[in-house]
Design an enzyme around this catalytic site. Structure first.
Site, PDB file in Angstrom:
ATOM      1  N   HIS A 122       0.824  -1.203   0.000  1.00 12.93           N
ATOM      2  CA  HIS A 122       0.000   0.000   0.000  1.00 12.93           C
ATOM      3  C   HIS A 122       0.868   1.267   0.000  1.00 12.93           C
ATOM      4  O   HIS A 122       2.087   1.198  -0.065  1.00 12.93           O
ATOM      5  CB  HIS A 122      -0.989  -0.014   1.165  1.00 12.93           C
ATOM      6  CG  HIS A 122      -1.683  -1.339   1.311  1.00 12.93           C
ATOM      7  ND1 HIS A 122      -2.663  -1.769   0.443  1.00 12.93           N
ATOM      8  CD2 HIS A 122      -1.505  -2.350   2.210  1.00 12.93           C
ATOM      9  CE1 HIS A 122      -3.066  -2.986   0.815  1.00 12.93           C
ATOM     10  NE2 HIS A 122      -2.372  -3.357   1.874  1.00 12.93           N
ATOM     11  N   GLU A 159      -1.657   0.480   8.207  1.00 15.64           N
ATOM     12  CA  GLU A 159      -0.847  -0.603   7.655  1.00 15.64           C
ATOM     13  C   GLU A 159       0.266  -0.045   6.775  1.00 15.64           C
ATOM     14  O   GLU A 159       1.400  -0.532   6.803  1.00 15.64           O
ATOM     15  CB  GLU A 159      -1.715  -1.562   6.842  1.00 15.64           C
ATOM     16  CG  GLU A 159      -0.923  -2.694   6.206  1.00 15.64           C
ATOM     17  CD  GLU A 159      -1.750  -3.566   5.279  1.00 15.64           C
ATOM     18  OE1 GLU A 159      -1.168  -4.499   4.679  1.00 15.64           O
ATOM     19  OE2 GLU A 159      -2.969  -3.310   5.143  1.00 15.64           O
ATOM     20  N   HIS A 214       3.193  -6.787   4.567  1.00 18.80           N
ATOM     21  CA  HIS A 214       1.809  -6.431   4.874  1.00 18.80           C
ATOM     22  C   HIS A 214       1.477  -6.732   6.327  1.00 18.80           C
ATOM     23  O   HIS A 214       2.246  -7.369   7.052  1.00 18.80           O
ATOM     24  CB  HIS A 214       0.836  -7.212   3.981  1.00 18.80           C
ATOM     25  CG  HIS A 214       0.840  -6.787   2.553  1.00 18.80           C
ATOM     26  ND1 HIS A 214       0.026  -5.788   2.075  1.00 18.80           N
ATOM     27  CD2 HIS A 214       1.573  -7.216   1.499  1.00 18.80           C
ATOM     28  CE1 HIS A 214       0.253  -5.614   0.781  1.00 18.80           C
ATOM     29  NE2 HIS A 214       1.193  -6.469   0.408  1.00 18.80           N
ATOM     30  N   GLU A 296       2.159 -11.445   5.848  1.00 20.24           N
ATOM     31  CA  GLU A 296       1.226 -10.737   6.720  1.00 20.24           C
ATOM     32  C   GLU A 296       1.782 -10.886   8.125  1.00 20.24           C
ATOM     33  O   GLU A 296       1.707 -11.956   8.727  1.00 20.24           O
ATOM     34  CB  GLU A 296      -0.177 -11.353   6.626  1.00 20.24           C
ATOM     35  CG  GLU A 296      -0.806 -11.316   5.240  1.00 20.24           C
ATOM     36  CD  GLU A 296      -1.477  -9.987   4.940  1.00 20.24           C
ATOM     37  OE1 GLU A 296      -1.315  -9.056   5.760  1.00 20.24           O
ATOM     38  OE2 GLU A 296      -2.157  -9.894   3.909  1.00 20.24           O
TER      39      GLU A 296
END
Length: 332
Positions: A122, A159, A214, A296
């Protein structure tokens, strides 16, 4: 990672696990709060930093009582549902440097000559550019949104902030080992890059390894990390077959070392406790021609995981675990 808008109130998607059993062996035993808990560990095996040779083999398994020959912790795979922002065109409307954000000169070390691309998931500016990131791009097998905003803790820690911080720490550690490190973005563009460009940056850099950083946005009570591996895809513009085995090797090593460095347990909601899942729907993996995985690092929507993710001390441990996994992969 999850689809969220400017209000940072992500929906909790239904998650289904696509069972694809893979051979595994015990990797490490976590001390402290998770004493007695073990993760799967696999011997050093092949794959290495060969740019995804299709001759790479899956590492052979070992029993819980047999130490791996190379002393490498590792983990094994399953599958998960739900998308991440694995990000076409420059987020600020300009064509981005195809080689990714600039890297400082590498030092001498065991990884001298190796190229690692780090993909901080992101972009902090994505939520201000929802029209741009919602446009569809070709992910090889179908069209998908360019990117997502990412998720946040209940207290508002983004995040995108987390991924940049861990990525920068990771860059420092890898450069100390002599690697040349490139970023897909370093908060140096207004939004993006999109899924297809993120993959293209790693491909054009001819990276020996690519890792996309992430944190998840699942429901409260869902805890732990997981590494996402590319499944075998041969459709449209996507052909992951040459990178499946080396990517698995990379992912297993990162998972094992992540446990060792952080003490965190594998996800309790995907992967059947292995810390690894396999997916065939992520454009960032499907379009890659070099070994690549996602990690993650935890669930931002769980208060216990969030307390770790918001700790600078823990983020340094996370970066160390990922770095050690990458180093192990590239040295073998």
């Amino acid at each position: 990672m999850s689809y969220v808008g400017p209000d940072f109130d992500p929906p909790q998607p239904r998650r289904s696990v696509l069972r694809r059993p893979l051979t595994v062996a015990v990797a490490a035993v976590v001390v402290g709060a998770v004493a007695g808990w073990g993760v799967w560990q696999v011997t050093g095996g092949s794959g290495g930093g060969d740019g995804g040779s299709d001759s790479a083999q899956v590492p052979q398994t070992r029993s819980a009582t047999t130490p791996p020959a190379s002393g490498e912790p590792s983990a094994s795979a399953d599958a998960r549902n739900g998308e991440g922002g694995d990000g076409g065109e420059g987020g600020d409307g300009k064509k981005a440097d195809p080689s990714g954000s600039a890297s400082a000169p590498a030092a001498s070390g065991p990884l001298k000559g190796k190229v690692v691309v780090i993909d901080p998931g992101h972009n902090p500016g994505n939520f201000q550019h929802t029209t741009e990131i919602n446009r569809k791009v070709n992910v090889g097998t179908h069209a998908k949104e360019c990117d997502t905003t990412g998720t946040t803790t209940n207290d508002g820690y983004l995040e995108a902030e987390f991924t940049l911080d861990v990525s920068r720490r990771l860059r420092t550690l890898l450069q100390q080992e002599g690697a040349t490190v490139k970023f897909t973005q370093d908060d140096d563009r207004a939004w993006g890059p999109c899924i297809d460009e993120r993959a293209r940056i790693g491909n054009e850099a001819e990276a020996d390894a690519v890792v996309s950083i992430h944190a998840d946005g699942s429901g409260s009570g869902n805890r732990g990390f997981h590494v996402i591996l590319p499944g075998s895809v041969n459709e449209g513009a996507a052909d992951t077959r040459p990178i499946v085995a080396p990517s698995r090797d990379l992912g297993e090593r990162i998972a094992g070392y992540f446990v060792r460095a952080t003490g965190s347990a594998p996800s309790n909601y995907v992967g059947d406790g292995t810390g690894l899942v396999t997916r065939t729907d992520l454009g960032g993996l499907n379009l890659s021609t070099v070994p690549k995985v996602f990690i993650e690092c935890g669930n931002m929507r769980d208060s216990k995981d969030a307390s770790l993710l918001t700790s600078g001390t823990w983020r340094q441990k996370a970066a160390r675990g990922i770095s050690d996994g990458i180093t192990s992969f590239l040295k073998n």
